[in-house]
Design a protein around this motif. Structure first.
Motif, short mmCIF file in Angstrom:
data_model
loop_
_atom_site.label_atom_id
_atom_site.label_comp_id
_atom_site.label_asym_id
_atom_site.label_seq_id
_atom_site.Cartn_x
_atom_site.Cartn_y
_atom_site.Cartn_z
N TYR A 212 0.91 -1.14 0.09
CA TYR A 212 -0.08 -0.04 -0.09
C TYR A 212 0.89 1.17 0.05
O TYR A 212 0.41 2.37 -0.59
CB TYR A 212 -0.93 -0.08 1.33
CG TYR A 212 -0.44 0.09 2.44
CD1 TYR A 212 -0.18 1.36 3.07
CD2 TYR A 212 -0.02 -0.85 3.16
CE1 TYR A 212 0.61 1.59 4.32
CE2 TYR A 212 0.55 -0.90 4.55
CZ TYR A 212 0.84 0.09 5.07
OH TYR A 212 1.18 0.43 6.21
N VAL A 213 2.23 1.22 0.52
CA VAL A 213 2.96 2.35 0.70
C VAL A 213 3.66 2.58 -0.94
O VAL A 213 3.60 3.81 -1.30
CB VAL A 213 4.04 2.12 1.61
CG1 VAL A 213 5.10 3.46 1.58
CG2 VAL A 213 3.49 1.97 2.89
N LEU A 214 3.86 1.50 -1.62
CA LEU A 214 4.51 1.47 -3.10
C LEU A 214 3.35 2.16 -3.78
O LEU A 214 3.48 2.78 -4.76
CB LEU A 214 4.87 0.17 -3.32
CG LEU A 214 5.90 -0.39 -2.80
CD1 LEU A 214 6.35 -1.75 -3.03
CD2 LEU A 214 7.03 0.54 -2.51
N ALA A 215 2.07 1.60 -3.39
CA ALA A 215 0.77 2.10 -4.61
C ALA A 215 0.56 3.66 -4.34
O ALA A 215 0.43 4.44 -5.28
CB ALA A 215 -0.49 1.15 -4.04
N LEU A 219 0.78 6.60 -6.66
CA LEU A 219 -0.19 7.67 -7.39
C LEU A 219 0.29 8.99 -6.96
O LEU A 219 -0.64 9.90 -7.20
CB LEU A 219 -1.47 7.10 -6.41
CG LEU A 219 -1.95 5.85 -6.66
CD1 LEU A 219 -3.10 5.61 -5.67
CD2 LEU A 219 -2.60 5.85 -8.09
N GLY A 220 1.49 9.43 -6.60
CA GLY A 220 1.74 10.52 -6.19
C GLY A 220 1.49 11.20 -4.86
O GLY A 220 1.34 12.53 -4.82
N VAL A 221 1.12 10.45 -4.19
CA VAL A 221 0.80 11.08 -2.88
C VAL A 221 1.84 11.60 -2.09
O VAL A 221 2.96 10.88 -2.08
CB VAL A 221 0.01 9.89 -1.84
CG1 VAL A 221 -0.46 10.60 -0.46
CG2 VAL A 221 -1.09 9.23 -2.58
N ARG A 224 4.53 13.18 3.18
CA ARG A 224 4.20 13.35 4.73
C ARG A 224 2.83 12.79 4.91
O ARG A 224 2.29 12.32 6.15
CB ARG A 224 4.14 14.94 4.88
CG ARG A 224 3.77 15.40 6.27
CD ARG A 224 3.41 16.95 6.39
NE ARG A 224 4.79 17.62 6.09
CZ ARG A 224 4.75 18.71 5.99
NH1 ARG A 224 3.67 19.84 6.27
NH2 ARG A 224 6.04 19.36 5.92
N ARG A 225 2.05 12.68 3.81
CA ARG A 225 0.49 12.22 4.27
C ARG A 225 0.49 10.61 4.33
O ARG A 225 -0.05 9.96 5.12
CB ARG A 225 -0.32 12.68 2.94
CG ARG A 225 -1.76 12.30 2.98
CD ARG A 225 -2.48 12.76 1.86
NE ARG A 225 -3.97 12.22 1.96
CZ ARG A 225 -4.97 12.36 1.16
NH1 ARG A 225 -4.65 13.30 0.16
NH2 ARG A 225 -5.99 11.96 1.37
N ILE A 226 1.65 9.97 3.44
CA ILE A 226 1.88 8.69 3.20
C ILE A 226 2.12 8.39 4.84
O ILE A 226 1.67 7.13 5.43
CB ILE A 226 2.61 8.24 2.44
CG1 ILE A 226 2.33 8.46 0.91
CG2 ILE A 226 2.95 6.82 2.52
CD1 ILE A 226 3.37 8.11 -0.11
#
Length: 321
Positions: A212-215, A219-221, A224-226
């Motif tokens: 989910y971190v790689l995804a 996606l360009g998130v 900091r939000r990740i």
């Protein structure tokens, strides 16, 4: 009906069946599954019962205590210089202390101070330690080379704190700050910081390579939000377990500081560690004065330890299935 139509109909029926099964047997979240396992754990139930009784006594203690914990109502019946003490009797279930105060009332009221010291100490370590661990974990996971340097600096300071014996560090902090109940809370809380920081940082590093971190990165998130909305929430399970275990440690270490004379300077305010320190002078003639607060500390620490260990087993992915 042709063979093709029949096969297609069978596939639709099978798909509907699988859909219905998936709806009725929806995936169970980590916390829901852990809750189910905790309900079946005798260790967790025993720990919860002990904690519930301790909290109940701490909350209602001042109102149900038969006598004032500071009133020396039976001063004339006790002669500590001659080794004469009053043991358990009808009006005083645990007997009297060296100043003629009701020991049972002091043990009940002292539970509140003990709970207060343990909870606040744990929260100090949890909040500051989690903040340090989250910063270090986010820097190491998503910060690149600069982040890794920041992580290295933070962790080296953490290692220095971990290298010092916890009780020695707490005593040093308390000695610098002076004798008070606040000093005990801060000293015990500071000792807990590196443990929480190390634990959360390690958990975030383990989550950093998840799909989910790689995804989210793809996606360009924003990084900091990740870190704040994805990695850290999924890394809190071991920290919550450690918080439960740290409550037991905080109560024991706070009692140790009070026993060493670094706790509340007012001897009229009952607290189990202070009561234990006051009773050591009269152990030969009135050993039960030491036994009552010591048993309270041991049983309370046991309750938090049992619940923490049960939570650790319930959240362990190797034991789920």
């Amino acid at each position: 009906m042709s063979l093709q139509a029949t096969t297609k109909a069978n596939k639709v029926d099978r798909l509907a069946e699988l859909t219905a099964q998936s709806e009725t047997s929806a995936g169970v979240s980590l916390w829901r599954e852990a809750y189910r396992r905790l309900k079946r754990s005798k260790m967790a139930i025993i720990g919860l019962v002990i904690i519930a009784l301790f909290v109940l006594v701490a909350v209602v203690g001042p109102w149900v205590a038969p006598h004032s914990p500071s009133a020396q109502l039976w001063r004339g019946e006790v002669f500590p210089n001659k080794g004469l003490f009053v043991g358990p009797r009808a009006g005083n279930w645990f007997g009297l202390d060296n100043l003629g105060r009701d020991e049972f009332s002091r043990v009940i009221v002292g539970a509140r101070q003990t709970l207060l010291v343990g909870v606040i100490s744990m929260l100090i370590g949890l909040v500051i330690g989690a903040a340090v661990g989250a910063l270090s974990g986010a820097a190491a996971t998503l910060g690149g080379k600069v982040g890794q340097r920041v992580d290295t600096v933070i962790m080296r300071f953490t290692d220095i704190m971990l290298a010092l014996p916890s009780l020695l560090l707490a005593v040093s902090i308390a000695a610098v700050m002076g004798q008070s109940l606040t000093t005990v809370m801060v000293a015990v809380g500071v000792v807990q910081i590196p443990t929480f920081a190390r634990l959360l940082r390690g958990s975030m590093l383990a989550q950093g390579g998840s799909d989910y971190v790689l995804a989210a990165k793809a996606l360009g998130v924003r990084k900091r939000r990740i870190a704040l909305t994805q990695i850290m929430p999924n890394s809190l399970s071991p920290v919550i377990v450690q918080a439960t275990l740290s409550l037991a440690t905080a109560i024991i270490e706070a009692a140790a500081l009070s026993y060493l004379g670094l706790g509340n300077p007012d001897p009229s305010v009952p607290e189990w560690g202070v009561m234990l320190a006051q009773a050591q002078r009269f152990f030969d003639n009135a050993p039960m004065m030491s036994v009552y607060p010591a048993v309270g500390i041991i049983i309370t620490a046991l309750g938090f330890t049992l619940l923490g260990e049960a939570m650790r087993e319930a959240l362990d992915p190797k034991l789920r299935g």
